[in-house]
Motif scaffolding. Structure first.
Motif, mmCIF file in Angstrom:
data_model
loop_
_atom_site.group_PDB
_atom_site.id
_atom_site.type_symbol
_atom_site.label_atom_id
_atom_site.label_comp_id
_atom_site.label_asym_id
_atom_site.label_seq_id
_atom_site.Cartn_x
_atom_site.Cartn_y
_atom_site.Cartn_z
ATOM 1 N N PRO A 1 -2.451 0.128 -3.825
ATOM 2 C CA PRO A 1 -1.200 -0.624 -3.980
ATOM 3 C C PRO A 1 -0.274 0.012 -5.014
ATOM 4 C CG PRO A 1 -2.998 -1.746 -5.083
ATOM 5 C CD PRO A 1 -3.622 -0.623 -4.322
ATOM 6 N N VAL A 2 1.009 -0.029 -4.731
ATOM 7 C CA VAL A 2 2.034 0.498 -5.626
ATOM 8 C C VAL A 2 3.238 -0.436 -5.603
ATOM 9 C CG1 VAL A 2 1.357 2.917 -5.355
ATOM 10 C CG2 VAL A 2 3.028 1.915 -3.782
ATOM 11 N N LEU A 3 4.194 -0.139 -6.457
ATOM 12 C CA LEU A 3 5.476 -0.831 -6.464
ATOM 13 C C LEU A 3 6.470 0.000 -5.667
ATOM 14 C CD1 LEU A 3 5.376 -1.547 -10.258
ATOM 15 C CD2 LEU A 3 5.484 -3.365 -8.539
ATOM 16 N N GLU A 4 6.989 -0.571 -4.605
ATOM 17 C CA GLU A 4 8.064 0.087 -3.861
ATOM 18 C C GLU A 4 9.394 -0.470 -4.347
ATOM 19 O OE1 GLU A 4 8.250 1.172 0.616
ATOM 20 O OE2 GLU A 4 9.362 -0.720 0.391
ATOM 21 N N VAL A 5 10.255 0.423 -4.806
ATOM 22 C CA VAL A 5 11.554 0.035 -5.373
ATOM 23 C C VAL A 5 12.653 0.609 -4.498
ATOM 24 C CG1 VAL A 5 13.073 0.225 -7.378
ATOM 25 C CG2 VAL A 5 10.599 -0.026 -7.707
ATOM 26 N N ASP A 6 13.564 -0.253 -4.044
ATOM 27 C CA ASP A 6 14.661 0.158 -3.164
ATOM 28 C C ASP A 6 15.946 -0.459 -3.709
ATOM 29 O OD1 ASP A 6 16.460 0.590 -1.007
ATOM 30 O OD2 ASP A 6 14.808 0.570 0.420
ATOM 31 N N VAL A 7 16.854 0.396 -4.191
ATOM 32 C CA VAL A 7 18.099 -0.107 -4.794
ATOM 33 C C VAL A 7 19.285 0.657 -4.222
ATOM 34 C CG1 VAL A 7 16.960 -0.777 -6.951
ATOM 35 C CG2 VAL A 7 17.980 1.497 -6.770
ATOM 36 N N SER A 8 20.426 0.004 -4.189
ATOM 37 C CA SER A 8 21.654 0.671 -3.731
ATOM 38 C C SER A 8 22.863 -0.051 -4.301
ATOM 39 C CB SER A 8 21.720 0.714 -2.202
ATOM 40 O OG SER A 8 21.656 -0.589 -1.648
ATOM 41 N N CYS A 9 23.995 0.666 -4.308
ATOM 42 C CA CYS A 9 25.292 0.135 -4.745
ATOM 43 C C CYS A 9 25.219 -0.353 -6.192
ATOM 44 C CB CYS A 9 25.779 -0.986 -3.834
ATOM 45 S SG CYS A 9 26.017 -0.488 -2.124
ATOM 46 N N CYS B 1 18.560 4.634 -3.706
ATOM 47 C CA CYS B 1 17.294 5.259 -4.088
ATOM 48 C C CYS B 1 16.129 4.403 -3.616
ATOM 49 C CB CYS B 1 17.197 5.424 -5.614
ATOM 50 S SG CYS B 1 18.449 6.484 -6.335
ATOM 51 N N ARG B 2 15.076 5.072 -3.194
ATOM 52 C CA ARG B 2 13.865 4.379 -2.765
ATOM 53 C C ARG B 2 12.668 5.144 -3.305
ATOM 54 N NH1 ARG B 2 11.332 3.984 3.269
ATOM 55 N NH2 ARG B 2 9.942 2.226 2.942
ATOM 56 N N GLY B 3 11.744 4.416 -3.968
ATOM 57 C CA GLY B 3 10.622 5.120 -4.572
ATOM 58 C C GLY B 3 9.379 4.283 -4.698
ATOM 59 N N TRP B 4 8.323 4.944 -5.165
ATOM 60 C CA TRP B 4 7.001 4.335 -5.291
ATOM 61 C C TRP B 4 6.444 4.666 -6.671
ATOM 62 C CZ3 TRP B 4 9.123 6.957 -1.318
ATOM 63 C CH2 TRP B 4 9.341 6.218 -0.138
ATOM 64 N N PHE B 5 6.002 3.642 -7.383
ATOM 65 C CA PHE B 5 5.573 3.791 -8.770
ATOM 66 C C PHE B 5 4.286 3.019 -9.008
ATOM 67 C CE2 PHE B 5 10.105 4.441 -8.670
ATOM 68 C CZ PHE B 5 10.337 5.451 -9.588
ATOM 69 N N ALA B 6 3.539 3.468 -10.022
ATOM 70 C CA ALA B 6 2.309 2.781 -10.414
ATOM 71 C C ALA B 6 2.190 2.813 -11.933
ATOM 72 C CB ALA B 6 1.093 3.453 -9.774
ATOM 73 N N ARG C 1 0.842 -1.187 0.000
ATOM 74 C CA ARG C 1 0.000 0.000 0.000
ATOM 75 C C ARG C 1 0.882 1.244 0.000
ATOM 76 N NH1 ARG C 1 -5.205 1.432 0.911
ATOM 77 N NH2 ARG C 1 -5.599 3.482 1.866
ATOM 78 N N CYS C 2 0.511 2.183 -0.835
ATOM 79 C CA CYS C 2 1.315 3.399 -0.964
ATOM 80 C C CYS C 2 1.323 4.172 0.358
ATOM 81 C CB CYS C 2 0.750 4.281 -2.075
ATOM 82 S SG CYS C 2 1.798 5.681 -2.495
ATOM 83 N N PRO C 3 2.483 4.576 0.816
ATOM 84 C CA PRO C 3 2.509 5.457 1.984
ATOM 85 C C PRO C 3 1.880 6.801 1.619
ATOM 86 C CG PRO C 3 4.664 5.366 0.956
ATOM 87 C CD PRO C 3 3.826 4.346 0.253
ATOM 88 N N ASP C 4 1.519 7.570 2.603
ATOM 89 C CA ASP C 4 0.975 8.901 2.334
ATOM 90 C C ASP C 4 2.117 9.781 1.832
ATOM 91 O OD1 ASP C 4 -0.143 11.418 2.283
ATOM 92 O OD2 ASP C 4 -1.212 11.186 4.181
ATOM 93 N N LEU C 5 2.129 10.017 0.519
ATOM 94 C CA LEU C 5 3.245 10.726 -0.091
ATOM 95 C C LEU C 5 3.278 12.207 0.273
ATOM 96 C CD1 LEU C 5 3.142 8.983 -3.586
ATOM 97 C CD2 LEU C 5 4.721 8.530 -1.694
ATOM 98 N N ARG C 6 2.221 12.692 0.888
ATOM 99 C CA ARG C 6 2.239 14.078 1.356
ATOM 100 C C ARG C 6 3.301 14.274 2.436
ATOM 101 N NH1 ARG C 6 -4.185 14.404 2.306
ATOM 102 N NH2 ARG C 6 -3.602 12.421 3.312
#
Length: 330
Positions: free
Chosen positions: A167-175, A303-308, A46-51
């Motif tokens: 619902p969204v896609l949470e993407v978390d990438v590093s290195c 980077c960490r983000g939320w996409f739909a 579930r998408c966090p409150d992006l506000r």
């Protein structure tokens, strides 16, 4: 080609995008991004409150679509530099249901006191925009300030929805270990095999944070500060460098991004060749903002983000179609 008027420019065409189940997109992103980053986490949640991040809208759901407006000739050919696009007018004319938008566009000099700049679009229609602009100041530095307007000059790429939670896609990438330094382009490459062509294309929109590391960015300078011919009006294309680049920029950046795997019409919509457009700002530092290119600190980037996914792509004020029609008419 005659000087365009606003009603003539507001032509709009659309095509359906393919919206695979989020679980399918999750698996494709996890697999593809693992070839470019040492640590990858992709979840459907579930998408966090992006506000809470500074966005003007809660979520990314509700009739989502991506919209491309104008094009490079409207931005750089001196004949068309006065072209303006009002997002509220565009949404009404194209009958788009979403009052919330995010993405990247070109700022109107009339809004910026005569200056050129990049718009970091973060807007709830009917409210004062929470958007920012980035421009080059007299000392050659980046300056970020509020952009209290829903108007663009030249071009824009937007993700439009009703801003609903879901619902969204949470993407978390590093290195980063691979060659692709742009997160949106790495995501596009990861989901491209799903699309497969034949008119079945995927579009995503969302927001991500650069939690650590630095990126390369640019800001368009004022026209009168460019001392060489950078745009060929016969070919209608950029032929020389003219942008003001900055690096490293970050961390702590909030990025608004639109990306797509291709044109579902096979090219008739004349979508931006880069297949993505991302602008950013730093919520606490008015010297960081502009057009995102790629990271420049692969070992440190996180980077960490939320996409739909979007259901539709809209093409508004397609300058390239107008140019072709003008040439055909002699």
């Amino acid at each position: 080609m005659p000087e365009p008027s606003m009603p003539e420019m507001m032509d709009a065409a659309s095509a359906a995008l393919w919206s695979p189940p989020l679980g399918v997109l999750r698996d494709a992103l996890a697999d593809g991004l693992s070839g470019n980053y040492r640590r990858v986490g992709v979840q459907v949640k579930r998408c966090p409150d992006l506000r809470r991040l500074g966005c003007a809208w809660e979520g990314l759901g509700g009739a989502p679509c991506i919209v491309e407006i104008g094009g490079e000739p409207y931005a750089h050919n001196p004949r068309y530099r006065d072209v303006r696009f009002d997002t509220g007018d565009i949404l009404r004319r194209a009958a788009l249901p979403g009052p919330q938008l995010l993405g990247a566009g070109m700022a109107c000099p009339t809004t910026l006191g005569g200056h050129c700049g990049e718009v970091i679009a973060n807007h709830a229609i009917g409210a004062v925009p929470a958007s920012r602009s980035a421009r080059v100041d007299d000392a050659g530095r980046c300056r970020v300030e509020a952009y209290p307007s829903g108007t663009f000059a030249g071009l824009a790429n937007l993700y439009v929805s009703r801003g609903e939670p879901g619902p969204v896609l949470e993407v978390d990438v590093s290195c980063r270990t691979g060659d692709e330094g742009s997160l949106p382009l790495a995501m596009r490459d990861a989901i491209a095999p799903l699309a497969g062509g034949d008119g079945r294309e995927i579009g995503l929109g969302g927001v991500f944070r650069v939690e650590s590391g630095g990126i390369r960015s640019h800001v368009v300078p004022d026209y009168d500060c460019i001392d060489h011919g950078y745009y060929d009006v016969e070919q209608e294309r950029i032929v020389a460098d003219f942008l003001r680049f900055f690096e490293p920029v970050g961390p702590g950046l909030l990025c608004f991004s639109v990306l797509w795997t291709g044109d579902p019409t096979g090219g008739a919509l004349d979508l931006r060749p880069s297949s993505e457009h991302t602008h950013f700002y730093h919520p606490g530092d008015d010297t960081m903002g502009g057009h995102y290119h790629h990271d420049v600190t692969p070992d440190e980037i996180h980077c960490r983000g939320w996409f739909a996914p979007a259901e539709t792509v809209w093409r508004v004020a397609n300058v390239f179609a107008r140019l072709r029609a003008a040439r055909a008419a002699g």
